[in-house]
Structure formats: C-alpha cells, structure tokens
Design a protein around this motif. Structure first.
Motif, PDB file in Angstrom:
ATOM      1  N   TYR A 162       0.821  -1.216   0.000  1.00 41.00           N
ATOM      2  CA  TYR A 162       0.000   0.000   0.000  1.00 41.00           C
ATOM      3  C   TYR A 162       0.852   1.262   0.000  1.00 41.00           C
ATOM      4  N   THR A 163       1.944   1.265   0.759  1.00 37.50           N
ATOM      5  CA  THR A 163       2.809   2.445   0.748  1.00 37.50           C
ATOM      6  C   THR A 163       3.455   2.613  -0.629  1.00 37.50           C
ATOM      7  N   SER A 164       3.867   1.522  -1.248  1.00 33.54           N
ATOM      8  CA  SER A 164       4.462   1.593  -2.587  1.00 33.54           C
ATOM      9  C   SER A 164       3.469   2.144  -3.599  1.00 33.54           C
ATOM     10  N   SER A 165       2.207   1.748  -3.473  1.00 29.86           N
ATOM     11  CA  SER A 165       1.179   2.237  -4.384  1.00 29.86           C
ATOM     12  C   SER A 165       0.983   3.740  -4.242  1.00 29.86           C
ATOM     13  N   LEU A 166       0.963   4.239  -2.995  1.00 30.24           N
ATOM     14  CA  LEU A 166       0.803   5.673  -2.772  1.00 30.24           C
ATOM     15  C   LEU A 166       1.998   6.447  -3.290  1.00 30.24           C
ATOM     16  N   ILE A 167       3.184   5.874  -3.163  1.00 27.28           N
ATOM     17  CA  ILE A 167       4.400   6.510  -3.687  1.00 27.28           C
ATOM     18  C   ILE A 167       4.344   6.570  -5.213  1.00 27.28           C
ATOM     19  N   GLU A 168       3.934   5.477  -5.834  1.00 27.55           N
ATOM     20  CA  GLU A 168       3.831   5.427  -7.296  1.00 27.55           C
ATOM     21  C   GLU A 168       2.804   6.427  -7.822  1.00 27.55           C
ATOM     22  N   LYS A 169       1.758   6.684  -7.025  1.00 28.35           N
ATOM     23  CA  LYS A 169       0.725   7.644  -7.427  1.00 28.35           C
ATOM     24  C   LYS A 169       1.144   9.089  -7.171  1.00 28.35           C
ATOM     25  N   GLY A 170       2.316   9.278  -6.570  1.00 28.53           N
ATOM     26  CA  GLY A 170       2.804  10.619  -6.292  1.00 28.53           C
ATOM     27  C   GLY A 170       2.134  11.276  -5.110  1.00 28.53           C
ATOM     28  N   LEU A 171       1.583  10.481  -4.209  1.00 26.40           N
ATOM     29  CA  LEU A 171       0.845  11.029  -3.066  1.00 26.40           C
ATOM     30  C   LEU A 171       1.622  10.941  -1.757  1.00 26.40           C
ATOM     31  N   VAL A 172       2.682  10.164  -1.740  1.00 28.11           N
ATOM     32  CA  VAL A 172       3.520  10.012  -0.554  1.00 28.11           C
ATOM     33  C   VAL A 172       4.977  10.019  -0.974  1.00 28.11           C
ATOM     34  N   GLU A 178      19.579   8.266   7.932  1.00 28.56           N
ATOM     35  CA  GLU A 178      20.282   7.623   9.037  1.00 28.56           C
ATOM     36  C   GLU A 178      19.756   6.209   9.307  1.00 28.56           C
ATOM     37  N   GLY A 179      19.513   5.491   8.247  1.00 32.62           N
ATOM     38  CA  GLY A 179      19.088   4.109   8.373  1.00 32.62           C
ATOM     39  C   GLY A 179      17.618   3.905   8.682  1.00 32.62           C
ATOM     40  N   SER A 180      16.854   4.971   8.763  1.00 33.34           N
ATOM     41  CA  SER A 180      15.424   4.848   9.036  1.00 33.34           C
ATOM     42  C   SER A 180      14.612   5.327   7.841  1.00 33.34           C
ATOM     43  N   ILE A 181      13.404   4.809   7.733  1.00 32.11           N
ATOM     44  CA  ILE A 181      12.514   5.177   6.633  1.00 32.11           C
ATOM     45  C   ILE A 181      11.362   5.999   7.187  1.00 32.11           C
ATOM     46  N   ARG A 182      11.100   7.138   6.571  1.00 30.21           N
ATOM     47  CA  ARG A 182      10.008   8.015   6.980  1.00 30.21           C
ATOM     48  C   ARG A 182       9.174   8.364   5.758  1.00 30.21           C
ATOM     49  N   TYR A 183       7.975   8.875   6.012  1.00 26.88           N
ATOM     50  CA  TYR A 183       7.073   9.203   4.909  1.00 26.88           C
ATOM     51  C   TYR A 183       6.485  10.594   5.123  1.00 26.88           C
ATOM     52  N   ARG A 184       6.203  11.240   4.011  1.00 28.27           N
ATOM     53  CA  ARG A 184       5.553  12.549   4.044  1.00 28.27           C
ATOM     54  C   ARG A 184       4.432  12.561   3.017  1.00 28.27           C
ATOM     55  N   ALA A 185       3.268  13.064   3.427  1.00 27.79           N
ATOM     56  CA  ALA A 185       2.135  13.154   2.498  1.00 27.79           C
ATOM     57  C   ALA A 185       2.347  14.297   1.523  1.00 27.79           C
ATOM     58  N   ILE A 186       1.969  14.076   0.281  1.00 30.63           N
ATOM     59  CA  ILE A 186       1.983  15.115  -0.746  1.00 30.63           C
ATOM     60  C   ILE A 186       0.532  15.495  -0.997  1.00 30.63           C
ATOM     61  N   VAL A 187       0.247  16.794  -0.859  1.00 28.58           N
ATOM     62  CA  VAL A 187      -1.142  17.265  -0.877  1.00 28.58           C
ATOM     63  C   VAL A 187      -1.402  18.134  -2.093  1.00 28.58           C
ATOM     64  N   PRO A 188      -2.513  17.896  -2.791  1.00 30.57           N
ATOM     65  CA  PRO A 188      -2.813  18.717  -3.967  1.00 30.57           C
ATOM     66  C   PRO A 188      -3.265  20.113  -3.579  1.00 30.57           C
ATOM     67  N   THR A 201       2.195  19.922  -3.832  1.00 28.93           N
ATOM     68  CA  THR A 201       3.073  20.624  -2.914  1.00 28.93           C
ATOM     69  C   THR A 201       3.243  19.807  -1.651  1.00 28.93           C
ATOM     70  N   LEU A 202       4.444  19.767  -1.111  1.00 28.92           N
ATOM     71  CA  LEU A 202       4.662  19.072   0.149  1.00 28.92           C
ATOM     72  C   LEU A 202       4.086  19.917   1.280  1.00 28.92           C
ATOM     73  N   ILE A 203       3.215  19.311   2.069  1.00 31.91           N
ATOM     74  CA  ILE A 203       2.587  19.998   3.194  1.00 31.91           C
ATOM     75  C   ILE A 203       2.976  19.257   4.460  1.00 31.91           C
ATOM     76  N   ASN A 204       3.383  20.002   5.487  1.00 37.81           N
ATOM     77  CA  ASN A 204       3.792  19.394   6.747  1.00 37.81           C
ATOM     78  C   ASN A 204       3.060  20.051   7.909  1.00 37.81           C
ATOM     79  N   HIS A 205       3.277  19.536   9.101  1.00 43.04           N
ATOM     80  CA  HIS A 205       2.741  20.200  10.284  1.00 43.04           C
ATOM     81  C   HIS A 205       3.663  19.963  11.461  1.00 43.04           C
ATOM     82  N   ASP A 206       3.518  20.797  12.471  1.00 41.37           N
ATOM     83  CA  ASP A 206       4.388  20.696  13.638  1.00 41.37           C
ATOM     84  C   ASP A 206       4.217  19.366  14.325  1.00 41.37           C
TER      85      ASP A 206
END
Length: 230
Positions: A162-172, A178-188, A201-206
C-alpha cells in the motif's frame, strides 16, 4: 452525475474503533460516520444512502448491507421511524468502553476522496501519514510497519504494497535518513479553482499537532433520510 462531498466535513477514526472491533474498511468508515452523529448518546444518524455511498465508494444496496452488518454485530442500533409522508431509519452507536480512553485519531477529509480518488486501505494509510505531515514544518511520519499494520489490519507485506502504491501515485514521499525510513504526504493544491488540475506541494505540520478535537455532528448531511427498507 458524480457526487462530491462537502469540503467542510470529515470523518474521525479513533484507534479503538480498529482495535476493539473486527471491521473491514467499509464497516469502519460507516461506523465512524454514525459515531460522529450519535456519540453524545442522544443524537442519531438518519442521513441519506447517497451520502454514505459517496463516503464509502459503493452502491446504495451495499451501503444497506454494511449498515445491517453493523446492527447484526451489535455495535449499532437501528430504529424505524415514520410520519404521514414517509418512513425512515435512525442509527446510533452502542456505548463502547474504548471511547472513554484517550486515543489517537485518523482524520479523513473529503478531498482525499473527491480529488485523490483514494479508497479502502490506501485511504486509511494516506490519512494516517497526512496526520503526521500536514502544515507547519518538516515533520514526517516515522511510524513503523507494525504501527501502520495495526491501523490497516494487514501484515508487513501488505503495508509495503500500500505504501508503494501511494508513492507510485505521487501522493507520498519516502525519505531515508540515518538508516530509518520516513514518509511525508503530498497534498494537492488546486490552482485557479479548476477541478482535477493540481500543483502538488509538500505539506507538513508541527510534530505533536496530530491530535484532533472530535465533537458530534462534524459531518453534515443535507440529504434525505435512509428509507425504512434500510
């Protein structure tokens, strides 16, 4: 004509709704909607089948199947009502001890369905990642596969799928540091209010701002009641 959800509405899914019940994704969404209307113990959900159909992404007859399934499981009650002009059904959640404890939430916004076309497990996963990486800073989602799997009710292999699918769709976005994997949502971000034309655009929050106040009737439905046949 394709139905669209009101952008002011949303569904909040608490972690106990996942851990305490054996729901599939459609049942989970349906239960969360009814909970949003009836969690105060006095209000009820009597919205339209069309409304639920749009949120769940299924036909009206399947909506009835999910509603009846929740009633059969004893987690939702159904009461038939009538007037001189029509008959309808009212639904409310059965009190659950899990609702009394502090819990994490996933918030699903209409644009995730209207604009991104997400549904089922991918919808839940995207909402989870988005909750940790919205507006504000360079925050990212750093939960592991086990944590994601608990929300999705799937094993590690399917989490990766599921994460790979979201990445392929350009949404994540997948970030390796440093050896860890993290994810960020991409928001239209809609440009010139033109439907289906986005600049991503990459959208983040505190960090730590992923708690949501969840009060009754956040979800508005101006449609017709669910007919008595439901």
């Amino acid at each position: 004509m394709e139905r669209k959800l009101n952008d002011k509405n949303y569904i909040a899914i608490a972690d106990w709704m996942v851990s305490d019940f054996d729901f599939n994704t459609k049942e989970l969404l349906c239960y969360a909607i009814i909970y949003g209307f009836s969690q105060d113990g006095e209000s009820v959900f009597s919205g339209s089948l069309n409304y639920l159909s749009t949120w769940l992404g299924v036909r009206r007859d399947n909506v009835l199947r999910y509603l009846n399934g929740l009633v059969e499981k004893g987690v939702v009650t159904k009461e038939k009502k009538s007037s001189a002009a029509k008959s309808w059904c009212e639904y409310r959640v059965v009190e659950n001890k899990g609702a009394a404890r502090n819990s994490d939430h996933i918030v699903i916004s209409p644009w995730m369905i209207n604009d991104l076309g997400l549904k089922d497990k991918e919808l839940i996963l995207y909402a989870l990642i988005h909750g940790f990486s919205r507006v504000g800073s360079n925050s990212v989602f750093s939960g592991n596969n086990s944590y994601m799997g608990k929300w999705l009710g799937v094993n590690k292999a399917n989490v990766n799928r599921y994460t790979s699918s979201l990445i392929e769709k350009g949404l994540v976005e997948r970030i390796e540091e440093e050896g860890s994997i993290r994810y960020r949502a991409i928001v239209p971000n809609k440009q010139n209010n033109t439907p289906n034309q986005f600049e991503y655009t990459l959208i983040n929050h505190d960090e730590g701002d992923n708690q949501f106040e969840y009060t009754p009737n956040q979800i508005e439905d101006k449609g017709n009641h669910i007919e008595e046949s439901g």
